[in-house]
Motif scaffolding. Structure first.
Motif, PDB file in Angstrom:
ATOM      1  N   ALA A   1      50.784  88.411  54.584  1.00  0.00           N
ATOM      2  CA  ALA A   1      50.019  89.450  55.276  1.00  0.00           C
ATOM      3  C   ALA A   1      49.782  90.633  54.345  1.00  0.00           C
ATOM      4  O   ALA A   1      50.580  90.925  53.455  1.00  0.00           O
ATOM      5  CB  ALA A   1      50.759  89.903  56.521  1.00  0.00           C
TER       6      ALA A   1
ATOM      7  N   ARG B   1      38.350  96.158  60.612  1.00  0.00           N
ATOM      8  CA  ARG B   1      38.938  95.117  59.773  1.00  0.00           C
ATOM      9  C   ARG B   1      38.053  94.801  58.574  1.00  0.00           C
ATOM     10  O   ARG B   1      38.532  94.653  57.459  1.00  0.00           O
ATOM     11  CB  ARG B   1      39.166  93.848  60.594  1.00  0.00           C
ATOM     12  CG  ARG B   1      39.953  92.764  59.829  1.00  0.00           C
ATOM     13  CD  ARG B   1      40.025  91.483  60.649  1.00  0.00           C
ATOM     14  NE  ARG B   1      40.513  91.769  61.985  1.00  0.00           N
ATOM     15  CZ  ARG B   1      40.165  91.095  63.073  1.00  0.00           C
ATOM     16  NH1 ARG B   1      39.280  90.096  62.961  1.00  0.00           N
ATOM     17  NH2 ARG B   1      40.658  91.398  64.257  1.00  0.00           N
TER      18      ARG B   1
ATOM     19  N   GLU C   1      39.172  95.119  54.655  1.00  0.00           N
ATOM     20  CA  GLU C   1      39.205  93.957  53.773  1.00  0.00           C
ATOM     21  C   GLU C   1      38.345  94.143  52.528  1.00  0.00           C
ATOM     22  O   GLU C   1      38.699  93.671  51.445  1.00  0.00           O
ATOM     23  CB  GLU C   1      38.719  92.718  54.543  1.00  0.00           C
ATOM     24  CG  GLU C   1      39.708  92.228  55.592  1.00  0.00           C
ATOM     25  CD  GLU C   1      39.144  91.090  56.428  1.00  0.00           C
ATOM     26  OE1 GLU C   1      39.939  90.377  57.061  1.00  0.00           O
ATOM     27  OE2 GLU C   1      37.898  90.926  56.444  1.00  0.00           O
TER      28      GLU C   1
ATOM     29  N   LYS D   1      44.999  92.071  59.779  1.00  0.00           N
ATOM     30  CA  LYS D   1      44.621  91.152  60.854  1.00  0.00           C
ATOM     31  C   LYS D   1      44.757  91.783  62.244  1.00  0.00           C
ATOM     32  O   LYS D   1      44.165  91.297  63.216  1.00  0.00           O
ATOM     33  CB  LYS D   1      45.478  89.886  60.794  1.00  0.00           C
ATOM     34  CG  LYS D   1      46.956  90.091  61.090  1.00  0.00           C
ATOM     35  CD  LYS D   1      47.712  88.776  61.020  1.00  0.00           C
ATOM     36  CE  LYS D   1      49.192  88.963  61.320  1.00  0.00           C
ATOM     37  NZ  LYS D   1      49.447  89.450  62.681  1.00  0.00           N
ATOM     38  N   ASP D   2      45.528  92.867  62.348  1.00  0.00           N
ATOM     39  CA  ASP D   2      45.738  93.506  63.652  1.00  0.00           C
ATOM     40  C   ASP D   2      44.711  94.598  63.950  1.00  0.00           C
ATOM     41  O   ASP D   2      44.733  95.177  65.043  1.00  0.00           O
ATOM     42  CB  ASP D   2      47.148  94.110  63.726  1.00  0.00           C
ATOM     43  CG  ASP D   2      48.237  93.045  63.696  1.00  0.00           C
ATOM     44  OD1 ASP D   2      47.944  91.907  64.126  1.00  0.00           O
ATOM     45  OD2 ASP D   2      49.366  93.353  63.263  1.00  0.00           O
TER      46      ASP D   2
ATOM     47  N   GLU E   1      48.831  95.937  59.586  1.00  0.00           N
ATOM     48  CA  GLU E   1      48.352  94.682  59.012  1.00  0.00           C
ATOM     49  C   GLU E   1      46.849  94.579  59.246  1.00  0.00           C
ATOM     50  O   GLU E   1      46.353  94.895  60.336  1.00  0.00           O
ATOM     51  CB  GLU E   1      49.060  93.487  59.649  1.00  0.00           C
ATOM     52  CG  GLU E   1      50.484  93.305  59.164  1.00  0.00           C
ATOM     53  CD  GLU E   1      51.046  91.933  59.533  1.00  0.00           C
ATOM     54  OE1 GLU E   1      50.242  90.985  59.645  1.00  0.00           O
ATOM     55  OE2 GLU E   1      52.272  91.840  59.701  1.00  0.00           O
TER      56      GLU E   1
END
Length: 439
Positions: A299, A368, A372, A361-362, A359
């Motif tokens: 992660a 997001r 990224e 992904k959360d 994180e």
């Protein structure tokens, strides 16, 4: 009978003794206990214990160093471990004699002072006293009461002088390249997905102590002493041949592959707070204390800040467009994360704040993508959500499972490792060329 042998390894306490005394204040009862424990040493008549080139180590010197080792390591002397204590004391005395002899030779050749003066030693002892919450007179009195004051002074003088010489001779020549730092960073990133262990170590080098059987027996005796209360860090400082001895055996967080396979296998079976049994490897024996462990993770964690304007989901297009225009006008003035809030809060209707670390992904889908794709220090275009319009700043990224070392921290670590390696090679050459006799 006189025997001739080479003595391997390097002493590993010296300046680190301050931490030992600070962790274990010297009480009157401890002084009495120590005096009783080393009574067997008092029977040694003074004679020659060893010669190092033209220098003599007397049995009195050896007895005092044994006392110092006992007092500072917390190991209680027994008939079983006295030979180990004596061997370790003699190795440290031989190394110190070799160091001082070499430094005197260099002083004579190059005509400048290297060996620490009495004033230098006094200053180190004053620092130790402060670390133990004592005045210098109280601290010195406690040391003298235990019969270790002069031996400690000799040890400090040798350690301080040798470290000064190694730094002076090699420090300015060492260069840690960007490729080395990058390789270390890449290794750390790859290791983030593996289980990680926070460990302390003691390494008993077989060649240093007279063979593998002796190393295994010595490790077992030290484990028994630590199980009875001897502090791991103090034992590591006095008995470990690893470079981590100076920091009490603290090896920090490690992953599989950094230790020999035998140690990796043991770590997989251990629980935090557990002390290993002796772990034989090719050239010696490890004792491992597992302080903590954590699962590896692929992660990614990201630290975000935002600048936003509240715009209801059902707001007309003109309101959304005006908010977007305001953020676009503000965006060039926001230079990464530093000062972001201070700059944004000067604009009416704009709010800002630190979203903390999460994180990737959360995160909400709208955030997001920015997390990224953006690099640390970069700022997103305005992002529309049901709550309003947002500028997202990426303040940092790291793999889950532990703090990522900075390039400066890695450079300092590599620099220290290279200095330590050069010092060990230097000592190996001194031992190989010396005439050392033990009696």
């Amino acid at each position: 009978m006189t025997s001739v042998r080479k003595v391997w390894g390097a002493s590993a306490c010296g300046l680190a003794l301050a931490a030992v005394f600070a962790a274990s204040p010297i009480s009157a009862s401890a002084q009495d206990d120590a005096a009783a424990d080393v009574t067997p040493l008092a029977g040694m008549s003074e004679s020659v214990a060893a010669t190092v080139n033209d220098g003599i180590i007397s049995t009195y010197d050896l007895a005092q160093r044994m006392r110092l080792l006992i007092v500072t390591s917390g190991v209680q002397p027994t008939q079983q471990n006295l030979p180990q204590i004596q061997r370790e004391a003699l190795i440290s005395l031989v190394d110190e004699r070799l160091q001082i002899q070499e430094l005197r030779r260099v002083e004579k050749e190059q005509k400048f002072e290297i060996v620490a003066t009495d004033k230098d030693v006094d200053e180190e002892i004053e620092q130790m006293a402060r670390g133990n919450n004592m005045s210098p007179d109280q601290f010195i009195g406690a040391l003298k009461a235990q019969g270790v004051y002069q031996s400690l002074r000799d040890q400090i003088r040798a350690q301080t002088s040798w470290q000064r010489w190694i730094r002076g001779r090699y420090g300015s020549r060492l260069r840690i390249g960007d490729d080395q730092i990058t390789a270390a960073l890449q290794h750390a990133e790859a290791a983030a997905s593996k289980p990680q262990y926070e460990v302390s170590e003691v390494f008993i080098e077989a060649a240093r102590v007279g063979g593998m059987d002796t190393a295994v027996q010595g490790a077992a005796q030290l484990i028994s002493q630590m199980q009875q209360g001897a502090p791991f860090a103090a034992v590591a400082r006095q008995f470990s041949a690893s470079p981590t001895a100076a920091s009490g055996g603290d090896a920090g967080w490690v992953t599989a592959g950094e230790f020999p396979p035998e140690v990796d296998n043991a770590l997989e079976q251990m629980r935090p707070g557990q002390l290993s049994q002796p772990i034989p490897v090719t050239d010696g024996v490890y004792i491992i204390y597992l302080r903590d462990k954590r699962s590896g993770s692929t992660a990614q964690l990201v630290h975000l800040k935002q600048v936003a304007i509240a715009v209801p989901q059902d707001a007309p297009d003109s309101v959304v467009a005006a908010a977007r225009q305001k953020l676009e006008a503000l965006r060039p003035n926001l230079k990464g994360c530093d000062g972001l809030e201070a700059t944004a809060n000067k604009v009416q209707g704009v709010v800002s704040g630190d979203l903390g670390e999460a994180e990737v992904k959360d995160l909400a889908p709208a955030f997001r993508q920015a997390a990224e794709t953006l690099q640390p220090g970069q700022l997103s275009e305005p992002i529309r959500t049901t709550a309003g319009l947002h500028l997202i700043a990426v303040c940092g990224k790291r793999a889950a499972g532990g703090e990522q070392l900075t390039r400066d921290e890695i450079e300092n670590r590599l620099y220290g490792q290279q200095l330590s390696m050069l010092s060990r090679r230097y000592m190996r050459d001194l031992r190989n060329s010396a005439t050392i006799e033990t009696r």
